[in-house]
Design an enzyme around this catalytic site. Structure first.
Site, PDB file in Angstrom:
ATOM      1  N   LYS A 208       1.608   3.965  -3.165  1.00 50.20           N
ATOM      2  CA  LYS A 208       1.330   5.386  -2.933  1.00 50.20           C
ATOM      3  C   LYS A 208       2.578   6.227  -3.175  1.00 50.20           C
ATOM      4  O   LYS A 208       2.517   7.304  -3.788  1.00 50.20           O
ATOM      5  CB  LYS A 208       0.824   5.598  -1.501  1.00 50.20           C
ATOM      6  CG  LYS A 208      -0.535   4.997  -1.204  1.00 50.20           C
ATOM      7  CD  LYS A 208      -1.639   5.728  -1.940  1.00 50.20           C
ATOM      8  CE  LYS A 208      -3.023   5.262  -1.496  1.00 50.20           C
ATOM      9  NZ  LYS A 208      -4.108   5.934  -2.241  1.00 50.20           N
TER      10      LYS A 208
ATOM     11  N   TYR B 110       0.834  -1.209   0.000  1.00 52.13           N
ATOM     12  CA  TYR B 110       0.000   0.000   0.000  1.00 52.13           C
ATOM     13  C   TYR B 110       0.860   1.247   0.000  1.00 52.13           C
ATOM     14  O   TYR B 110       0.689   2.144  -0.837  1.00 52.13           O
ATOM     15  CB  TYR B 110      -0.922  -0.019   1.226  1.00 52.13           C
ATOM     16  CG  TYR B 110      -1.855   1.164   1.305  1.00 52.13           C
ATOM     17  CD1 TYR B 110      -3.063   1.158   0.613  1.00 52.13           C
ATOM     18  CD2 TYR B 110      -1.542   2.287   2.069  1.00 52.13           C
ATOM     19  CE1 TYR B 110      -3.945   2.238   0.676  1.00 52.13           C
ATOM     20  CE2 TYR B 110      -2.407   3.375   2.144  1.00 52.13           C
ATOM     21  CZ  TYR B 110      -3.595   3.342   1.449  1.00 52.13           C
ATOM     22  OH  TYR B 110      -4.446   4.421   1.512  1.00 52.13           O
TER      23      TYR B 110
END
Length: 236
Positions: free
Chosen positions: A144, A140
């Site tokens: 990002k 994650y």
């Protein structure tokens, strides 16, 4: 809201600028849209997403563009003619699977930014995440971080990255992990509001206030505490 902020809002309003919001059907995008409408800082607002953000409401100078993110180049016209762009696109690995998460949070976001740049957008705002880092071992945070860097390479006149911590919001969709996190963090956030979380209302207010401040930095990275502090300036 301070007199200085009201002056900034009014001065920006006079510039007759336009914006688009990506992901206005999601929690952040939905509240950001309402905040922008209430602020009246843009002469035109375009909502770009895979479905309509609303169907039974009418807003003046608000337009909706439904696009297929898998064939985004076919919808380049939707990204034309906007001064400011806000990207609130995002999903989770649990909801979309690993490849689905990468496709949405990286591919869709980056491709949208490219079309926005080609369409004349000068200020691009990205909702990212606390801890975003392209070298992270966590998928994650790695994704990002990667998309943050790749959008920076597009060389917008102004590029603002927002890295909020856990958003305190009651989502319409079920995210059990976030529900547990909010349940645990609620008492903590009441004492230390920027330690591990942030109210979603603070994030969207900060996005609007930061826009009208028109800082001289080409690239801005706003971490959780500065986001919270900016959001406080936008409160009545």
């Amino acid at each position: 809201m301070t007199a200085d902020i009201k002056t900034l809002l009014e001065n920006y309003r006079q510039k007759n600028k336009t914006c688009f919001i990506l992901g206005a059907s999601g929690e952040t995008g939905k509240l950001l849209f309402k905040e922008i409408v209430n602020s009246q800082i843009f002469s035109k607002i375009t909502l770009i997403g895979r479905r309509l953000a609303f169907e039974n409401e009418a807003y003046e100078n608000v337009f909706q563009e439904v696009v297929d993110f898998e064939k985004l180049d076919d919808y380049a016209a939707a990204f034309q003619g906007h001064d400011v762009g806000y990207c609130c696109l995002g999903t989770t690995k649990a909801k979309s699977g690993e490849q689905g998460f990468i496709r949405v949070d990286h591919d869709y976001v980056l491709n949208s930014a490219k079309l926005a740049k080609a369409g004349g957008c000068s200020h691009f705002n990205l909702e990212s995440s606390k801890g975003a880092d392209k070298t992270s071992s966590f998928l994650y945070l790695k994704v990002k971080g990667q998309v943050e860097v790749e959008i920076e390479e597009l060389d917008f006149d102004r590029y603002t990255i927002f890295r909020p911590a856990v958003l305190m919001v009651d989502r319409q969709e079920s995210r059990p992990a976030e529900w547990l996190a909010r349940k645990f963090l609620s008492p903590v956030s009441s004492i230390f509001p920027t330690a591990l979380s942030i109210p979603i209302s603070s994030l969207v207010k900060a996005m609007v206030i930061n826009t009208v401040m028109e800082g001289d930095k080409k690239v801005e990275i706003l971490e959780n505490k500065p986001i919270y502090n900016l959001g406080k300036l936008g409160e009545n």
